[in-house]
Design a protein around this motif. Structure first.
Motif, PDB file in Angstrom:
ATOM      1  N   PHE A  24       5.888  43.172  22.608  1.00  0.00           N
ATOM      2  CA  PHE A  24       6.826  44.469  23.384  1.00  0.00           C
ATOM      3  C   PHE A  24       5.334  45.238  23.889  1.00  0.00           C
ATOM      4  O   PHE A  24       4.998  45.653  23.796  1.00  0.00           O
ATOM      5  CB  PHE A  24       7.337  46.030  22.511  1.00  0.00           C
ATOM      6  CG  PHE A  24       8.478  46.162  22.672  1.00  0.00           C
ATOM      7  CD1 PHE A  24       9.808  46.384  23.547  1.00  0.00           C
ATOM      8  CD2 PHE A  24       9.035  44.956  21.307  1.00  0.00           C
ATOM      9  CE1 PHE A  24      10.602  45.827  23.588  1.00  0.00           C
ATOM     10  CE2 PHE A  24      10.889  45.020  21.332  1.00  0.00           C
ATOM     11  CZ  PHE A  24      11.281  45.665  22.698  1.00  0.00           C
ATOM     12  N   ASP A  25       3.910  44.537  23.364  1.00  0.00           N
ATOM     13  CA  ASP A  25       2.585  45.011  23.357  1.00  0.00           C
ATOM     14  C   ASP A  25       2.621  43.696  25.309  1.00  0.00           C
ATOM     15  O   ASP A  25       1.214  44.051  25.284  1.00  0.00           O
ATOM     16  CB  ASP A  25       1.697  45.344  22.679  1.00  0.00           C
ATOM     17  CG  ASP A  25       1.846  45.833  21.814  1.00  0.00           C
ATOM     18  OD1 ASP A  25       2.016  46.922  22.133  1.00  0.00           O
ATOM     19  OD2 ASP A  25       1.328  45.778  20.335  1.00  0.00           O
ATOM     20  N   PRO A 132      10.907  50.196  26.004  1.00  0.00           N
ATOM     21  CA  PRO A 132       9.581  50.237  25.718  1.00  0.00           C
ATOM     22  C   PRO A 132       9.339  51.457  26.066  1.00  0.00           C
ATOM     23  O   PRO A 132       9.698  51.828  27.141  1.00  0.00           O
ATOM     24  CB  PRO A 132       9.334  49.097  26.213  1.00  0.00           C
ATOM     25  CG  PRO A 132       9.185  49.083  26.991  1.00  0.00           C
ATOM     26  CD  PRO A 132      11.355  49.169  27.103  1.00  0.00           C
ATOM     27  N   SER A 137       5.754  51.475  31.281  1.00  0.00           N
ATOM     28  CA  SER A 137       6.567  50.447  30.580  1.00  0.00           C
ATOM     29  C   SER A 137       8.534  50.845  30.858  1.00  0.00           C
ATOM     30  O   SER A 137       8.349  52.715  31.192  1.00  0.00           O
ATOM     31  CB  SER A 137       6.709  49.669  29.357  1.00  0.00           C
ATOM     32  OG  SER A 137       7.299  51.074  28.712  1.00  0.00           O
ATOM     33  N   PRO A 168      13.394  44.369  29.025  1.00  0.00           N
ATOM     34  CA  PRO A 168      12.796  45.072  28.508  1.00  0.00           C
ATOM     35  C   PRO A 168      11.203  45.254  29.107  1.00  0.00           C
ATOM     36  O   PRO A 168      11.056  43.401  29.157  1.00  0.00           O
ATOM     37  CB  PRO A 168      11.758  45.673  27.629  1.00  0.00           C
ATOM     38  CG  PRO A 168      12.499  43.920  26.890  1.00  0.00           C
ATOM     39  CD  PRO A 168      13.433  43.481  27.521  1.00  0.00           C
TER      40      PRO A 168
END
Length: 356
Positions: A24-25, A132, A137, A168
């Motif tokens: 998710f980064d 996120p 985001s 996402p």
């Protein structure tokens, strides 16, 4: 989820979530997809009850009319989380209305609003962990509809499929975009489908955009189909022009999408005391304003980036640079919109819709 189809609404959960495999980064826009999707079929003149299934491939016959006559439409939306973990949508009813405007123009069946709104809320309740929380985001949402009816005869299909899938996505940053004002090709024409979010509209943009990229530009400013004297859109986004302290944008029409971000910017600009004008904008006016120093900003407006600043543009072999300003209308308006979307400030417009 109050609707007239809940008793028939089915949810099939995936056996194993993919979420632990996702970084998710490092989320690239529209390239990672959540565990589930909403599916709804139109057959025998009516929409069947929506259902939620694991995200999976679609099987179609080679004779399906989507492949031959291009009946395909879509929307773009986002879901956001606030600091307390609550989930919100932004103006979802507008997306539903626009989907049905597109459907009508392409001779496709309109979708009941309850199926769109309540189905989407049910999907997001299931996929909320996929939203996120990093600054900028969101969970990008893609509702789309296409023809599944079969046959090689040139006529509307008799069956369709509506799907909502989610991806996402990290903060969308396009950098300093340099654009080319188009002098030959057109995005759409009077009486056409430019106002609809039809897949073919975007397919037709790819070739001229690639020609612009070959010349060192990142995107195209589209001009009118008749004279190419008036600017219309910036790539796949509505366009805004700041001359001195006035913010300009072009009116919607058969050729120009009625953008939800565009409408939001106009409302917020008015509330901020920014003078706005909705009118036709000549290419020559843009050139003159750049040459005399009154052209302060150019930016695109759309769901993905909200606001995408334009650093310069090319026309007839000459490049024009935008001034570098510390405080821009674009940055201010983007912050106002994203603060509403993420529940950081009050929403005086009633745009923010809580899901869960």
């Amino acid at each position: 989820m109050a609707s007239n189809y809940t008793e028939n609404f089915t949810v099939e959960k995936c056996k194993t979530s993919k979420i632990n495999d996702v970084d998710f980064d490092d989320l690239k826009f529209g390239s990672v997809f959540s565990d589930h999707m909403l599916v709804c079929d139109y057959k025998n003149g009516t929409w069947e009850a929506p259902k939620i299934t694991p995200y999976q491939p679609i099987t179609l016959e080679p004779s399906s009319k989507i492949f031959h006559y291009g009946q395909s439409i879509f929307e773009g939306m986002k879901a956001y989380k606030d600091d307390n973990g609550s989930v919100f949508l932004f103006r979802p009813t507008d997306n539903c209305k626009r989907l049905n405007i597109s459907a009508k123009r392409l001779a496709m069946p309109e979708l009941p609003e309850a199926y769109f709104i309540d189905g989407l809320k049910a999907l997001l309740e299931l996929e909320k962990d996929w939203i996120p929380t990093a600054e900028g985001s969101a969970l990008y949402i893609r509702p789309f509809m296409f023809a599944t009816g079969q046959g090689f005869h040139a006529s509307p299909a008799d069956s369709y499929k509506f799907i909502i899938a989610c991806a996402p996505s990290g903060a969308y940053f396009s950098g300093q975009v340099k654009v080319l004002i188009e002098e030959q090709y057109s995005r759409s024409a009077n009486g056409g489908v430019g106002f609809a979010k039809a897949g073919g509209n975007y397919a037709g943009q790819f070739y001229p955009t690639q020609l612009a990229k070959d010349k060192g530009y990142q995107q195209v400013i589209w001009t009118d189909d008749n004279t190419h004297d008036y600017i219309e859109e910036a790539g796949a986004m509505n366009i805004f022009v700041r001359i001195n302290d006035t913010l300009l944008t072009v009116p919607t029409s058969d050729r120009i999408l009625d953008g939800i971000t565009r409408k939001s910017i106009l409302s917020i600009a008015e509330a901020e005391g920014i003078k706005t004008e909705v009118r036709k904008i000549k290419v020559s006016e843009l050139i003159e304003a750049s040459e005399n120093g009154s052209l302060k900003e150019l930016f695109g407006a759309g769901t993905a980036a909200v606001v995408s600043p334009i650093s310069g543009f090319g026309f007839k072999g000459q490049d024009y640079e935008l001034p570098k300003l510390e405080n821009t209308y674009g940055a201010l308006l983007k912050k106002r919109i994203t603060d509403i979307q993420t529940n950081k400030v009050d929403d005086p417009y009633g745009w923010r819709v809580k899901v869960c």
